[in-house]
Each structure stands twice: as C-alpha cells, then as structure tokens.
Scaffold this motif. Structure first.
Motif, PDB file in Angstrom:
ATOM      1  N   ALA A 151      -7.150  67.286  37.652  1.00  0.00           N
ATOM      2  CA  ALA A 151      -5.914  66.736  37.069  1.00  0.00           C
ATOM      3  C   ALA A 151      -4.798  66.683  38.106  1.00  0.00           C
ATOM      4  CB  ALA A 151      -5.494  67.565  35.865  1.00  0.00           C
ATOM      5  N   ALA A 152      -4.643  67.745  38.889  1.00  0.00           N
ATOM      6  CA  ALA A 152      -3.572  67.798  39.895  1.00  0.00           C
ATOM      7  C   ALA A 152      -3.765  66.745  40.978  1.00  0.00           C
ATOM      8  CB  ALA A 152      -3.512  69.190  40.518  1.00  0.00           C
ATOM      9  N   PRO A 180      -9.983  60.599  38.292  1.00  0.00           N
ATOM     10  CA  PRO A 180     -10.407  60.185  36.948  1.00  0.00           C
ATOM     11  C   PRO A 180     -11.272  61.262  36.298  1.00  0.00           C
ATOM     12  CG  PRO A 180     -11.664  59.026  38.626  1.00  0.00           C
ATOM     13  CD  PRO A 180     -10.607  59.814  39.337  1.00  0.00           C
ATOM     14  N   GLY A 181     -11.291  61.269  34.994  1.00  0.00           N
ATOM     15  CA  GLY A 181     -12.127  62.203  34.249  1.00  0.00           C
ATOM     16  C   GLY A 181     -11.328  63.335  33.640  1.00  0.00           C
ATOM     17  N   ASP A 182     -11.823  63.816  32.512  1.00  0.00           N
ATOM     18  CA  ASP A 182     -11.163  64.916  31.811  1.00  0.00           C
ATOM     19  C   ASP A 182     -12.096  66.130  31.818  1.00  0.00           C
ATOM     20  OD1 ASP A 182     -13.153  64.243  30.003  1.00  0.00           O
ATOM     21  OD2 ASP A 182     -11.790  63.401  28.523  1.00  0.00           O
ATOM     22  N   ALA A 183     -11.762  67.128  31.028  1.00  0.00           N
ATOM     23  CA  ALA A 183     -12.553  68.362  31.002  1.00  0.00           C
ATOM     24  C   ALA A 183     -14.003  68.088  30.635  1.00  0.00           C
ATOM     25  CB  ALA A 183     -11.928  69.371  30.038  1.00  0.00           C
ATOM     26  N   ARG A 184     -14.235  67.162  29.734  1.00  0.00           N
ATOM     27  CA  ARG A 184     -15.619  66.846  29.353  1.00  0.00           C
ATOM     28  C   ARG A 184     -16.392  66.277  30.536  1.00  0.00           C
ATOM     29  NH1 ARG A 184     -19.434  66.038  25.781  1.00  0.00           N
ATOM     30  NH2 ARG A 184     -20.457  64.070  25.412  1.00  0.00           N
ATOM     31  N   HIS A 185     -15.769  65.391  31.303  1.00  0.00           N
ATOM     32  CA  HIS A 185     -16.438  64.835  32.479  1.00  0.00           C
ATOM     33  C   HIS A 185     -16.749  65.933  33.496  1.00  0.00           C
ATOM     34  CE1 HIS A 185     -14.511  61.064  30.991  1.00  0.00           C
ATOM     35  NE2 HIS A 185     -15.728  60.626  31.256  1.00  0.00           N
ATOM     36  N   ILE A 186     -15.817  66.841  33.693  1.00  0.00           N
ATOM     37  CA  ILE A 186     -16.038  67.938  34.635  1.00  0.00           C
ATOM     38  C   ILE A 186     -17.172  68.825  34.132  1.00  0.00           C
ATOM     39  CG2 ILE A 186     -14.998  69.929  35.794  1.00  0.00           C
ATOM     40  CD1 ILE A 186     -13.881  67.147  36.624  1.00  0.00           C
TER      41      ILE A 186
END
Length: 69
Positions: free
Chosen positions: A18-19, A23-29
C-alpha cells in the motif's frame, strides 16, 4: 509462534504494498503468499517442471494474480 510470525510478515507485506502504491489489496498479497509457499515447497523438494525457469514461474504468478494496470 509460527502463526504470529507468518501474520506479522503478511501484515508488513500488505503495508509495504500500500505504501509503495502497488496494485493489489490484502487478498492479492495473501494469494501471493499461498502461491510462493507452494513454489518454495516445489523447489525444496522435487520440482514439477524442473526445466522451467524460476523467473518465468514468478512472472506467470504475478501476471495471473494482478490485473492489468
């Protein structure tokens, strides 16, 4: 102890992503973690496709998990 360590690493990866404005959110990570953990097992034991480049595998994982920007 292992669970706390894994969750802390996951939280740090989500925060870094995020910082950095990636691209991508917690689910992607989380999907990356699942994919990479399996890849590590594959490489530490016996590879399913020993002639496949590790870089090519990781590139395919990234392309499959993250939408085009």
């Amino acid at each position: 102890m292992l669970g706390a360590w894994l969750r802390a690493g996951f939280a740090a990866d989500v925060e870094f992503n995020a910082a950095a404005g990636l691209p991508g959110d917690a689910r992607h990570i989380a999907l990356f973690h699942y994919a990479i953990d399996g890849l590590l097992l594959d490489r530490l034991t016996t590879p399913l496709m020993p002639d496949e480049s590790l870089d090519d595998i990781v590139d395919a994982l990234v392309d499959g998990l993250l939408p085009e920007v």
